[in-house]
Design a protein around this motif. Structure first.
Motif, PDB file in Angstrom:
ATOM      1  N   VAL A   1      16.639  10.609   0.616  1.00  0.00           N
ATOM      2  CA  VAL A   1      16.224  11.904   0.833  1.00  0.00           C
ATOM      3  C   VAL A   1      16.198  11.958   1.798  1.00  0.00           C
ATOM      4  CG1 VAL A   1      13.423  12.877   0.707  1.00  0.00           C
ATOM      5  CG2 VAL A   1      14.028  11.164  -0.794  1.00  0.00           C
ATOM      6  N   TYR A   2      16.840  11.825   3.508  1.00  0.00           N
ATOM      7  CA  TYR A   2      16.492  12.401   4.361  1.00  0.00           C
ATOM      8  C   TYR A   2      17.809  12.649   5.035  1.00  0.00           C
ATOM      9  CZ  TYR A   2      12.559   9.722   5.638  1.00  0.00           C
ATOM     10  OH  TYR A   2      10.843   8.744   5.419  1.00  0.00           O
ATOM     11  N   ASP A   3      18.859  12.716   4.232  1.00  0.00           N
ATOM     12  CA  ASP A   3      20.156  12.914   4.317  1.00  0.00           C
ATOM     13  C   ASP A   3      20.869  14.277   3.587  1.00  0.00           C
ATOM     14  OD1 ASP A   3      20.610  10.374   5.803  1.00  0.00           O
ATOM     15  OD2 ASP A   3      21.365   9.435   4.085  1.00  0.00           O
ATOM     16  N   LEU A   4      19.249  14.481   2.475  1.00  0.00           N
ATOM     17  CA  LEU A   4      19.846  15.661   1.326  1.00  0.00           C
ATOM     18  C   LEU A   4      19.900  17.317   2.355  1.00  0.00           C
ATOM     19  CD1 LEU A   4      17.637  14.454  -1.909  1.00  0.00           C
ATOM     20  CD2 LEU A   4      20.500  14.249  -1.332  1.00  0.00           C
ATOM     21  N   ASP A   5      20.374  18.404   2.230  1.00  0.00           N
ATOM     22  CA  ASP A   5      19.925  19.771   2.218  1.00  0.00           C
ATOM     23  C   ASP A   5      18.680  19.829   2.412  1.00  0.00           C
ATOM     24  OD1 ASP A   5      22.826  19.926   2.914  1.00  0.00           O
ATOM     25  OD2 ASP A   5      23.628  20.883   0.955  1.00  0.00           O
ATOM     26  N   PRO A   6      17.663  20.177   3.744  1.00  0.00           N
ATOM     27  CA  PRO A   6      15.949  20.591   3.440  1.00  0.00           C
ATOM     28  C   PRO A   6      16.185  21.908   3.372  1.00  0.00           C
ATOM     29  CG  PRO A   6      16.916  20.776   5.858  1.00  0.00           C
ATOM     30  CD  PRO A   6      18.505  20.479   4.938  1.00  0.00           C
ATOM     31  N   VAL A   7      16.570  22.226   1.345  1.00  0.00           N
ATOM     32  CA  VAL A   7      16.190  23.155   1.269  1.00  0.00           C
ATOM     33  C   VAL A   7      15.650  23.333  -0.600  1.00  0.00           C
ATOM     34  CG1 VAL A   7      18.390  24.822   1.051  1.00  0.00           C
ATOM     35  CG2 VAL A   7      18.256  22.829  -0.736  1.00  0.00           C
ATOM     36  N   GLY A   8      14.310  24.553  -0.424  1.00  0.00           N
ATOM     37  CA  GLY A   8      13.303  24.109  -1.671  1.00  0.00           C
ATOM     38  C   GLY A   8      12.145  22.819  -1.837  1.00  0.00           C
ATOM     39  N   GLY A   9      12.175  22.328  -2.797  1.00  0.00           N
ATOM     40  CA  GLY A   9      11.336  21.214  -2.680  1.00  0.00           C
ATOM     41  C   GLY A   9      11.971  20.024  -2.471  1.00  0.00           C
TER      42      GLY A   9
ATOM     43  N   ARG B   1       0.924  -1.431  -0.517  1.00  0.00           N
ATOM     44  CA  ARG B   1       0.370   0.238  -0.064  1.00  0.00           C
ATOM     45  C   ARG B   1       0.862   1.804  -0.095  1.00  0.00           C
ATOM     46  NH1 ARG B   1      -2.490   0.556   6.494  1.00  0.00           N
ATOM     47  NH2 ARG B   1      -0.328   0.509   7.257  1.00  0.00           N
ATOM     48  N   TYR B   2       0.237   1.909  -0.706  1.00  0.00           N
ATOM     49  CA  TYR B   2       1.492   3.455  -0.625  1.00  0.00           C
ATOM     50  C   TYR B   2       0.374   4.876  -0.401  1.00  0.00           C
ATOM     51  CZ  TYR B   2      -1.167   2.924  -5.553  1.00  0.00           C
ATOM     52  OH  TYR B   2      -1.983   2.991  -6.566  1.00  0.00           O
ATOM     53  N   VAL B   3       1.006   5.390  -0.581  1.00  0.00           N
ATOM     54  CA  VAL B   3       0.190   7.322   0.187  1.00  0.00           C
ATOM     55  C   VAL B   3       0.810   8.490  -1.608  1.00  0.00           C
ATOM     56  CG1 VAL B   3       0.502   9.660   1.303  1.00  0.00           C
ATOM     57  CG2 VAL B   3       0.807   6.960   1.970  1.00  0.00           C
ATOM     58  N   MET B   4       0.088   8.842  -1.910  1.00  0.00           N
ATOM     59  CA  MET B   4       0.264   9.363  -3.447  1.00  0.00           C
ATOM     60  C   MET B   4       0.445  11.323  -2.168  1.00  0.00           C
ATOM     61  SD  MET B   4       0.696   8.191  -5.604  1.00  0.00           S
ATOM     62  CE  MET B   4      -0.002   8.571  -7.774  1.00  0.00           C
ATOM     63  N   LEU B   5       0.973  12.202  -2.809  1.00  0.00           N
ATOM     64  CA  LEU B   5       1.152  13.506  -2.576  1.00  0.00           C
ATOM     65  C   LEU B   5       0.032  14.273  -3.542  1.00  0.00           C
ATOM     66  CD1 LEU B   5       1.672  15.488  -0.154  1.00  0.00           C
ATOM     67  CD2 LEU B   5       3.269  16.022  -1.847  1.00  0.00           C
ATOM     68  N   SER B   6      -0.884  14.941  -3.337  1.00  0.00           N
ATOM     69  CA  SER B   6      -1.554  16.035  -4.155  1.00  0.00           C
ATOM     70  C   SER B   6      -0.705  17.551  -3.671  1.00  0.00           C
ATOM     71  CB  SER B   6      -2.717  15.677  -4.287  1.00  0.00           C
ATOM     72  OG  SER B   6      -3.250  17.053  -5.242  1.00  0.00           O
ATOM     73  N   HIS B   7      -0.477  18.354  -5.045  1.00  0.00           N
ATOM     74  CA  HIS B   7       0.428  19.259  -4.095  1.00  0.00           C
ATOM     75  C   HIS B   7       0.649  20.470  -5.551  1.00  0.00           C
ATOM     76  CE1 HIS B   7       4.149  18.756  -5.781  1.00  0.00           C
ATOM     77  NE2 HIS B   7       3.799  17.588  -6.062  1.00  0.00           N
ATOM     78  N   ARG B   8       0.914  21.478  -5.389  1.00  0.00           N
ATOM     79  CA  ARG B   8       1.179  22.636  -6.845  1.00  0.00           C
ATOM     80  C   ARG B   8       2.878  22.723  -7.090  1.00  0.00           C
ATOM     81  NH1 ARG B   8       1.789  28.263  -5.754  1.00  0.00           N
ATOM     82  NH2 ARG B   8       1.598  28.596  -4.271  1.00  0.00           N
ATOM     83  N   TRP B   9       3.317  22.365  -7.556  1.00  0.00           N
ATOM     84  CA  TRP B   9       4.625  22.637  -7.530  1.00  0.00           C
ATOM     85  C   TRP B   9       5.097  24.149  -7.787  1.00  0.00           C
ATOM     86  CZ3 TRP B   9       8.198  19.652 -11.515  1.00  0.00           C
ATOM     87  CH2 TRP B   9       7.661  18.213 -11.698  1.00  0.00           C
ATOM     88  N   GLU B  10       6.487  24.176  -7.041  1.00  0.00           N
ATOM     89  CA  GLU B  10       6.493  26.266  -6.529  1.00  0.00           C
ATOM     90  C   GLU B  10       7.996  25.520  -6.652  1.00  0.00           C
ATOM     91  OE1 GLU B  10       4.161  27.232  -2.795  1.00  0.00           O
ATOM     92  OE2 GLU B  10       4.547  25.148  -2.290  1.00  0.00           O
ATOM     93  N   GLY B  11       8.890  26.702  -7.652  1.00  0.00           N
ATOM     94  CA  GLY B  11      10.065  27.091  -7.361  1.00  0.00           C
ATOM     95  C   GLY B  11      11.156  25.637  -7.532  1.00  0.00           C
ATOM     96  N   LYS B  12      12.096  25.562  -7.237  1.00  0.00           N
ATOM     97  CA  LYS B  12      12.768  24.135  -7.432  1.00  0.00           C
ATOM     98  C   LYS B  12      12.091  23.106  -6.793  1.00  0.00           C
ATOM     99  CE  LYS B  12      17.814  22.320  -7.972  1.00  0.00           C
ATOM    100  NZ  LYS B  12      17.024  22.384  -9.261  1.00  0.00           N
ATOM    101  N   GLU B  13      12.009  22.199  -7.541  1.00  0.00           N
ATOM    102  CA  GLU B  13      11.047  21.206  -6.990  1.00  0.00           C
ATOM    103  C   GLU B  13      12.240  19.634  -7.283  1.00  0.00           C
ATOM    104  OE1 GLU B  13       8.619  20.826  -4.957  1.00  0.00           O
ATOM    105  OE2 GLU B  13       7.449  22.203  -5.988  1.00  0.00           O
ATOM    106  N   ALA B  14      12.614  18.613  -6.484  1.00  0.00           N
ATOM    107  CA  ALA B  14      13.359  17.821  -6.749  1.00  0.00           C
ATOM    108  C   ALA B  14      13.198  17.080  -7.211  1.00  0.00           C
ATOM    109  CB  ALA B  14      13.440  16.810  -5.357  1.00  0.00           C
TER     110      ALA B  14
END
Length: 694
Positions: free
Chosen positions: A244-252, A221-234
């Motif tokens: 993902v958890y090890d990346l710098d928490p900036v932007g997307g 089972r999985y979770v989906m995200l609904s959102h709007r794209w903003e700035g620089k997304e990953a």
């Protein structure tokens, strides 16, 4: 020395014999004379400590049988003394190595101890013992069990079925890594859930597919995200091969980390977001994703809707005004899933909701309904399809997308169609292809009801989705009393055979269809006899006369040729009423009734003997000399035909068409609905036709 050893042995034997006698006397005083039987009684009532004590006493007193060791193993398992229980199972195997029984017991102990790999190996040996048993009775016991290969195959099939409706790439919220399909399956096959499922499936005669499916569905089972794209997304290349958890928490990245953590904290291992779970550089994958998106959202265990512009502790109404509610893709992202939760900017639940599903929240659904114009039933339990196409188009008519073609692609799932995704084709062609498919597949002509500019794809289609903003013209509502009153009047002014003929003619029209961007439209076409221009409030307004219609006004940006009967034009203009089969009031399953050749109607309550008997003369069946069944059919058809005629006399939304040099027609777009009304029905028979429109 030998004499000393013998004497020692004799003394030990005497002591042991005396000890057994003393034990027997002691247990007899306690009312126990048969230790094994007493252990069985204790085991049966779940008194595992007593059972272990009695079985141990029996073993100490030389009652050493595989059955006693097996039962003590079961009692020790009941106390979760797994190592001791396993030793007893091994003793059973030692005492009777050719039997399957000890290995079955060993499998049970290892399974209950959560040592599933070892349990499966023990089970394989058990099966081999059964298959090689010398007696048929024991060999037949093999039928009570499933082999590991059979269980593995059943689980494989269930995995395939489960993943058919899931995205190809998912984020592992436990590790923060992006996983393709193969990695997801490997994660399952090395999981405790898989090993337990395989081990437990083996001990049943059938495959227990329901449990297999439940376990597989729970893991994947999985979770989906609904959102709007903003700035620089990953994007995919930004996170591939990284946690993902090890990346710098900036932007997307910040949004991505928060989404994964939120899904993980709710107990979901897998998560999907459109920014990095699709390879945007792979056209084939993009096309598959666009056509599968609705299904993915529908089958998600949960869809998280992130409102980045809604601050914490917002009041009701913030959801309705969120930019999320203006985006084209978010319509299907909300309608498709069964479970949704709205999150605010700080990833707290909107309105501090405690419900596991915001579709169950009356307040939030009321706010969504007010914001989107979508009715409550569709918001909560939407089903894709082409019914009410015009209404669905209106839902997205005020929404925007980053790529212009996406306004059409975002509707693929809502209408349940699969079409090529061709970025660069521009919105008119993308929307045209979609509407062409809707009309061609469903016969629903409501998509042709719009005001604005014509599309270059086909003039009967709009150039922009915004043409569906204004509600379409709806036919005047007629009560049953109004219809019956009109029918009574019609009987005096129109011959019933003319009414039936008109009904038959319309009933036999084919459904509208597209071929090479050309619309073949069944309709009632009224010949325009005069066009006169009159300017009002900086608009081009034309007074129009047409055969069989009351005079009307048309507002359009196009320049129309002015003409009249004394000064005719070479070009033909038509005002048409696209034909809608629903006006026939036929059941959904009905085929064209074929009034020209009425079928014989039989009473479905007649007996088989009557059915196969020779028919009598029709004159014998009815005093009036006409078959009663035929009378009934004629009456029903006459009633439907008259009701149709009444509706045809009501005002309707018309299209203005201009004939081209090749004989085809083009629609002249109007800034307002063209409302026409029939003045004379007597000549309509000659106006029923199918036109080819460019």
């Amino acid at each position: 020395m030998d004499r000393v050893d013998e004497a020692t042995k004799a003394r030990c034997l005497d002591w042991y014999t005396a000890f057994k006698q003393d034990c027997s006397v002691l247990y007899a005083a306690a009312g126990v004379t048969d230790f094994a039987a007493g252990g069985d009684d204790a085991l049966a009532v779940g008194d595992y400590d007593r059972a272990i004590e009695l079985y141990s006493a029996a073993i100490d007193l030389d009652s050493v049988t595989d059955t006693i060791f097996a039962n003590r193993s079961k009692a020790r398992s009941g106390k979760m003394l797994w190592d001791d229980a396993l030793l007893d199972a091994e003793k059973v195997i030692e005492l009777n190595p050719s039997s399957y029984f000890g290995y079955r017991l060993k499998h049970a102990v290892l399974h209950d101890a959560h040592r599933y790999d070892e349990a499966t190996e023990a089970f394989k040996i058990m099966l081999s013992k059964l298959e090689n048993a010398p007696d048929t009775e024991t060999t037949n016991l093999r039928k009570q069990y499933v082999s590991p290969s059979e269980a593995e195959e059943a689980i494989e099939e269930s995995i395939k079925a489960q993943l058919d409706d899931a995205p190809y790439r998912l984020l592992d919220t436990f590790t923060g890594r992006l996983c393709d399909r193969e990695v997801q399956i490997d994660a399952f096959k090395t999981s405790t859930e898989y090993k337990e499922l395989l081990s437990s499936t083996l001990v049943h005669a059938d495959l227990q597919m329901k449990r297999i499916q439940d376990v597989v569905a729970m893991f994947f089972r999985y979770v989906m995200l609904s959102h709007r794209w903003e700035g620089k997304e990953a994007l995919l290349h930004d996170i591939q091969g990284k946690a993902v958890y090890d990346l710098d928490p900036v932007g997307g990245i910040t949004k991505l980390q928060s989404f994964c953590a939120t899904a993980r904290d709710k107990g979901y291992r897998w998560a999907w977001i459109d920014t990095c779970c699709i390879d945007q550089t792979n056209n084939v994958e993009v096309q598959q994703s666009v056509n599968s998106m609705f299904i993915w959202y529908h089958h998600s265990a949960l869809t998280i809707i992130y409102l980045s512009d809604v601050p914490p502790s917002s009041q009701p109404g913030a959801l309705a005004s969120s930019i999320w509610n203006t985006r084209g893709w978010t319509v299907q992202e909300f309608l498709a899933p069964k479970f949704v939760l709205f999150y605010q900017k700080d990833w707290s639940l909107y309105l501090d909701g405690r419900s596991p599903n915001h579709k169950d929240s009356l307040a939030i659904m009321q706010e969504m309904g007010d914001a989107t114009g979508i009715d409550a039933r569709a918001l909560v339990a939407f089903r894709p399809g082409m019914k009410n196409a015009r209404e669905k188009l209106q839902w997205v008519s005020a929404r925007v997308t980053t790529w212009q073609e996406d306004i059409a692609y975002a509707l693929f799932g809502i209408f349940g169609v699969n079409l090529p995704v061709i970025y660069g084709e521009k919105k008119q062609k993308a929307l045209g292809r979609l509407l062409q498919e809707v009309v061609a597949q469903s016969g629903d002509i409501s998509a042709l009801e719009w005001v604005g500019q014509s599309s270059q794809f086909n003039s009967c289609l709009p150039a922009d989705i915004t043409s569906y903003k204004a509600p379409p013209y709806t036919l005047p509502s007629l009560s049953e009393d109004d219809i019956q009153t009109s029918i009574s009047s019609l009987r005096h002014v129109m011959a019933i055979d003319l009414v039936l003929k008109l009904y038959a003619l319309l009933d036999n029209l084919n459904a509208p269809r597209f071929a090479n961007c050309r619309l073949h439209l069944p309709c009632i076409a009224f010949h325009v006899t005069a066009v006169k221009r009159s300017r009002a409030q900086d608009q081009e307004i034309y007074e129009v006369k047409a055969d069989g219609l009351h005079d009307l006004l048309i507002t359009t940006e196009d320049k129309l040729i002015q003409f009249s009967s004394p000064r005719p034009t070479m070009q033909t203009f038509l005002l048409v009423r696209p034909w809608n089969r629903y006006l026939l009031e036929l059941p959904d399953f009905a085929e064209p009734s074929g009034l020209a050749e009425l079928p014989d109607v039989a009473d479905d309550t007649q007996s088989e003997e009557d059915y196969w008997s020779a028919p009598g003369s029709p004159l014998q069946d009815s005093p009036g000399g006409f078959p009663k069944a035929q009378e009934s059919v004629d009456s029903e058809l006459s009633d439907r035909a008259l009701r149709l005629t009444v509706r045809l006399m009501q005002p309707f939304g018309a299209f203005l068409l201009a004939q081209q040099r090749g004989g085809e027609y083009k629609r002249i777009a109007s800034d307002h609905d063209i409302i026409a009304q029939v003045k004379d029905l007597s000549s309509i028979l000659d106006m029923v036709k199918t036109l080819e429109i460019l």
